[in-house]
Design a protein around this motif. Structure first.
Motif, PDB file in Angstrom:
ATOM      1  N   ILE A 152       2.920   1.151  -6.883  1.00 44.47           N
ATOM      2  CA  ILE A 152       3.430   2.505  -7.183  1.00 44.47           C
ATOM      3  C   ILE A 152       2.030   3.629  -6.915  1.00 44.47           C
ATOM      4  CG2 ILE A 152       5.197   2.189  -8.627  1.00 44.47           C
ATOM      5  CD1 ILE A 152       3.437   2.972 -10.870  1.00 44.47           C
ATOM      6  N   GLU A 153       0.849   2.817  -6.769  1.00 45.09           N
ATOM      7  CA  GLU A 153      -0.417   3.466  -6.633  1.00 45.09           C
ATOM      8  C   GLU A 153      -0.983   3.278  -5.150  1.00 45.09           C
ATOM      9  OE1 GLU A 153      -3.306   4.523  -9.421  1.00 45.09           O
ATOM     10  OE2 GLU A 153      -2.023   5.797 -10.546  1.00 45.09           O
ATOM     11  N   HIS A 154      -0.197   3.267  -4.311  1.00 46.31           N
ATOM     12  CA  HIS A 154      -0.767   2.590  -2.812  1.00 46.31           C
ATOM     13  C   HIS A 154      -1.412   3.752  -2.225  1.00 46.31           C
ATOM     14  CE1 HIS A 154       2.312   5.110  -0.553  1.00 46.31           C
ATOM     15  NE2 HIS A 154       2.985   4.886  -1.519  1.00 46.31           N
ATOM     16  N   GLU A 155      -2.267   3.467  -1.306  1.00 49.40           N
ATOM     17  CA  GLU A 155      -2.930   4.259  -0.621  1.00 49.40           C
ATOM     18  C   GLU A 155      -2.197   5.067   0.458  1.00 49.40           C
ATOM     19  OE1 GLU A 155      -6.400   4.620  -0.536  1.00 49.40           O
ATOM     20  OE2 GLU A 155      -7.075   3.050  -1.469  1.00 49.40           O
ATOM     21  N   GLN A 156      -2.441   6.080   0.890  1.00 54.75           N
ATOM     22  CA  GLN A 156      -1.749   7.274   1.622  1.00 54.75           C
ATOM     23  C   GLN A 156      -2.030   6.917   3.169  1.00 54.75           C
ATOM     24  OE1 GLN A 156       0.985   9.026   0.974  1.00 54.75           O
ATOM     25  NE2 GLN A 156       0.968   7.898  -1.136  1.00 54.75           N
TER      26      GLN A 156
END
Length: 900
Positions: A302-306
């Motif tokens: 849920i906190e992946h890189e953009q």
């Protein structure tokens, strides 16, 4: 000065931050500072941590607390974020088990200065710096803007170019583009066309080499897997998953949810569902693949890189350089360190486990090129507006072109980190370097024009305290810390020795002197070594450096120049200059020290030989005496003595090289006649999990025997492969080895492996009293506890106290019985000082307890992550207090012997 150490945090580097926070907590000079531990959990809560939890091996060992954890069928470890959406009240209940929630406006009530040991997002990106500025609390390191630059690898590339620094060609991949699978092939083609091969893939907001891959071949499948690794997404193919057995699926799940190697938790499914717990995810995967119409599952953190960064590969020497500033604010680049890797990427394990990579300081280049690297690093430090200190990484190509990348405003702070390694080259030990960081940071915050009266007063008080401490150095007890040795345990011995040195050097009572032992059983060679040599990467590097000086070598001209440039810093914080290593005799040792702390493991150290030399000269030392040491070094003899006293031990037998050479088939048959596969084979006189193997068949027994009885130093590669030896795993060469039955559950309702520590003191009548600590439950992911699980921060798991039963009263009753069994072992073997005893515990239906002893360590490992410190903390001893008690016992024992 009260110093709040802020560590842990939400990032993927939280375990290294946790271990670094512990390093700072232990190494702050006790004459100058009071350390206040402020742990940040993965939800961002600030917790005034009860100090004993700092000495847990990993965050997961204590947080969330065991009672807050849901049932887990497969023993999958979790962090706070896997408990799902928690209310504030639920979070408070969990926090209360580890300490007290701190709101930022309450910081001032607890500390005057914040030492930042946080890594990655929220810690190095300006977030915490901005929060502290708002509440008028001075903090360590760079300010808001340079921190924001330091976290963003993509933004750095543009700034490097703007300031005229060479940078490799690069591109980015946007998550939105990558999500469209039809575009992926073309993205790969365009990148290969633009940047060539190999390609370097990076997660732009991560450190510790997390999310980094190198794609060497024109292979789309490898590229796709590397990009997923950097985005922290994972596609699992049904055919591959179903081909795994249940055990392999669980192992794969462990790797998948690991925050460093995998994607971590919670994960987002393609339909938008969020799964929090690894067991929930495992169940979902198996249920989904039981349906006929699903070929794959894609999971995304849920906190992946953009976006991810893709760079052209630079072929050259890799280096890291710490830049500090002197009191006038001028940037001073410390000697750049060359990283000699065993693998393509200087990854998490290589960075933090001693012996897996080598750090060569200064980098092995002509003097002019080293100075060019230093100048480039100083220039970047200045141009990017960094303050106090920064760590700059880079490459230098064969043509001499310097590429700087990934400037870090917070460096890793493990004892083996570049941070301390390079500071030692100007003569600062870790305690002194931390004092320098705090003093320079206060001065830097003063330049902002905020809180000038308060900060000026703080600076004046600290300067006065530093001067006062220098004046009283000669009043301390001198302790020689002996480390190193020549066994396969020498690297861990150096880690233990450094840890003891650092705990003593930050104390108000002791003045430690590092001493390196090498040579052979026939002839010990002792050397006093300066702090810069003590902080070399491992025992072999230390030995190499000593030999260099013995052969007439002189300090590197670049080091000599840096020492001169740093003279104002060194004089202020140490009051002395660096010395060269000196060989000494035991008689000379007596004149240099008041006592000795033996930090050696195995032979020599635990075998009574060193103790014999020290006793001849009446030099006090730690640990057991000569007779007890000679017994406990030999696992076979220890087993024999304990068995004669009715103590349960594994069935055991020695296997000798002589018999193997005479008739290999008869040798193997004699073992197989006594022991059923699988059984345990291990050296009889080495520890630290050295060459302890579960032997499952004749082929493995043949491989083990061939390696153990080899004539040459080199390992037979086929045998090493058969035994699944790890990268750079050492294997001793002996005349015999110990064979033991594999201890199993054997019908017990509960079965666990424990390791228990103890401490001794003299009673009023002069007899030895034993204080046995609560044992730790050791959880091995493989067949036996690995070196990493015992000694690498963030690896393995030790639950202290051991979970003998769910009911607290029953648990304590069983624990008391185990402790009594361990005490009896210590008494039989006449152990003194302190020790660690490893055992298996069977709890039968009627709560009857059977404690089967595995081995006894008379000088247990004393690395920062070792579980003996978790145990002593329960009894109220911080590591320094424990070490002080060990030394005091040795001094008292020596005094009693002299009086006799």
């Amino acid at each position: 000065m009260k110093v709040g150490i802020i560590f842990g945090g939400p990032s993927r580097e939280r375990e290294i931050s946790f271990a670094g926070g512990r390093t700072v907590y232990d190494n702050l000079d006790k004459a100058l500072f009071e350390a206040v531990p402020v742990f940040v959990d993965s939800l961002g809560n600030f917790i005034l941590l009860d100090w004993q939890y700092i000495y847990k091996g990993t965050i997961r060992d204590f947080y969330p607390p065991v009672e807050a954890l849901p049932e887990t069928e497969h023993g999958l470890q979790i962090y706070m974020e896997s408990l799902g959406e928690l209310s504030i009240a639920e979070q408070d209940a969990i926090i209360a088990k580890a300490g007290k929630r701190l709101m930022p406006h309450e910081f001032k009530q607890h500390f005057e200065f914040a030492f930042l040991a946080l890594h990655g997002p929220y810690g190095e990106d300006g977030s915490i710096q901005g929060l502290l500025e708002w509440y008028h609390i001075p903090y360590s390191g760079s300010g808001i803007l340079p921190s924001a630059i330091g976290i963003d690898k993509a933004a750095q590339k543009e700034m490097l170019k703007q300031h005229g620094f060479p940078a490799p060609d690069y591109s980015t991949i946007q998550y939105s583009d990558w999500s469209d699978k039809t575009k992926r092939g073309r993205i790969f083609e365009q990148l290969v066309e633009k940047l060539g091969l190999p390609l370097v893939l990076k997660a732009p907001h991560q450190g510790s080499s997390i999310g980094v891959s190198i794609i060497k071949e024109n292979d789309f499948a490898l590229f796709e897997a590397g990009v997923e690794r950097s985005f922290f997404t994972k596609t699992i193919q049904k055919s591959q998953w179903l081909a795994l057995g249940e055990e392999q699926q669980v192992a794969s799940m462990r790797q998948l949810v690991d925050i460093r190697e995998g994607i971590g938790m919670p994960v987002l499914l393609q339909d938008g569902t969020i799964l929090y717990h690894p067991e929930e995810l495992l169940k979902h995967i198996n249920e989904t693949f039981s349906k006929p119409d699903t070929d794959s599952i894609t999971l995304t953190n849920i906190e992946h890189e953009q976006q991810i960064l893709v760079e052209a590969f630079i072929k050259g020497k890799e280096f890291s350089c710490i830049v500090v500033q002197d009191e006038s604010g001028k940037a001073l680049a410390l000697p750049p360190t060359e990283i000699v890797k065993g693998s393509e990427v200087f990854d998490y394990r290589s960075k933090y486990l001693p012996g897996l990579s080598r750090k060569i300081t200064p980098i092995n280049l002509p003097t002019e090129q080293i100075q060019e690297i230093r100048q480039a690093c100083s220039k970047l430090y200045k141009n990017f507006g960094f303050n106090v200190y920064a760590r700059l990484d880079g490459f230098i190509t064969e043509s001499g072109e310097i590429f700087l990348n990934d400037p870090n405003t917070t460096s890793g702070m493990l004892p083996s980190s570049f941070f301390f390694h390079q500071a030692a080259e100007i003569g600062l030990n870790p305690s002194q370097f931390l004092t320098y960081i705090i003093r320079t940071s206060v001065a830097e915050r003063l330049k902002s024009g905020k809180d000038t009266v308060k900060l000026t007063r703080l600076l004046q008080q600290l300067d006065g305290a530093i001067r006062d401490e220098q004046a009283h150095r000669q009043d301390k007890v001198r302790v020689g810390v002996i480390m190193g040795g020549y066994s396969s345990e020498r690297h861990i011995s150096v880690e233990s020795g450094r840890n003891i040195y650092e705990k003593l050097s930050s104390s108000t009572k002791y003045e430690p002197l590092p001493i390196f032992l090498t040579g052979s059983n026939e002839s010990h060679r002792l050397y006093t070594i300066p702090v810069n040599i003590m902080l070399k990467d491992n025992a072999d590097d230390i030995k190499e450096k000593i030999q260099y000086f013995e052969q007439g070598g002189k300090p590197h001209p670049v080091l000599a120049q840096i020492i001169e440039e740093a003279e104002s810093i060194t004089r202020k914080y140490t009051g002395r200059s660096l010395q060269e290593p000196q060989r000494i005799t035991y008689a000379q040792l007596k004149n240099l020290v008041d006592a000795v702390f033996i930090a050696l493991h195995g032979r020599p150290g635990e075998d009574g030989a060193l103790q014999t030399e020290l006793e001849k000269l009446h030099i006090p030392y730690n640990g057991s005496g000569i007779r007890s040491s000679r017994i406990t070094i030999n696992k076979y003899e220890t087993n024999e003595i304990l068995a004669k006293h009715g103590v349960p031990v594994a069935k055991h037998q020695m296997a000798f090289k002589e018999d193997w050479l005479n008739d290999k088939e008869a040798f193997f048959q004699s073992i197989e006649a006594e022991f059923l596969y699988p059984f345990i084979a291990k050296p009889a006189d080495d520890g630290c999990s050295s060459a302890v193997k579960k032997i499952k068949n004749r082929r493995e027994l043949e491989a083990f025997s061939t390696l153990m009885f080899r004539e040459l130093e080199e390992l037979d590669t086929e045998c090493a492969r058969t035994l699944s030896l790890g990268f750079k795993e050492e294997f001793p060469n002996k005349g015999g080895f110990l064979v033991e039955t594999l201890i199993s559950r054997n019908g017990a309702k509960h079965f666990l492996e424990v390791t228990g520590g103890l401490l001794t003191k003299y009673g009023a009548d002069g007899t030895v009293d034993y204080e046995v600590f609560e044992a730790s439950e050791a959880l091995a992911e493989g067949e036996v506890l690995s070196l990493e699980e015992k000694f690498l921060a963030g690896e393995g798991q030790n639950i202290t106290p051991a979970r003998y039963a769910a009911d607290p009263e029953r648990r304590q009753k069983i624990s008391d019985k185990v402790k009594e069994d361990l005490r009896r072992v210590a008494q039989i073997l006449q152990i003194e000082g302190y020790a660690r005893i490893d055992a298996f515990v069977r709890i039968l239906e009627n709560d009857e307890v059977e404690t089967i002893i595995i081995e006894v360590n008379s000088l247990p490992g004393m690395t920062p992550a070792t579980c003996i410190f978790h145990q002593t903390a329960i009894n109220g001893y911080k590591p320094y207090d424990f070490i002080n008690r060990i030394l005091q016992f040795g001094i008292e024992r020596n005094r009693m012997k002299v009086m006799q």
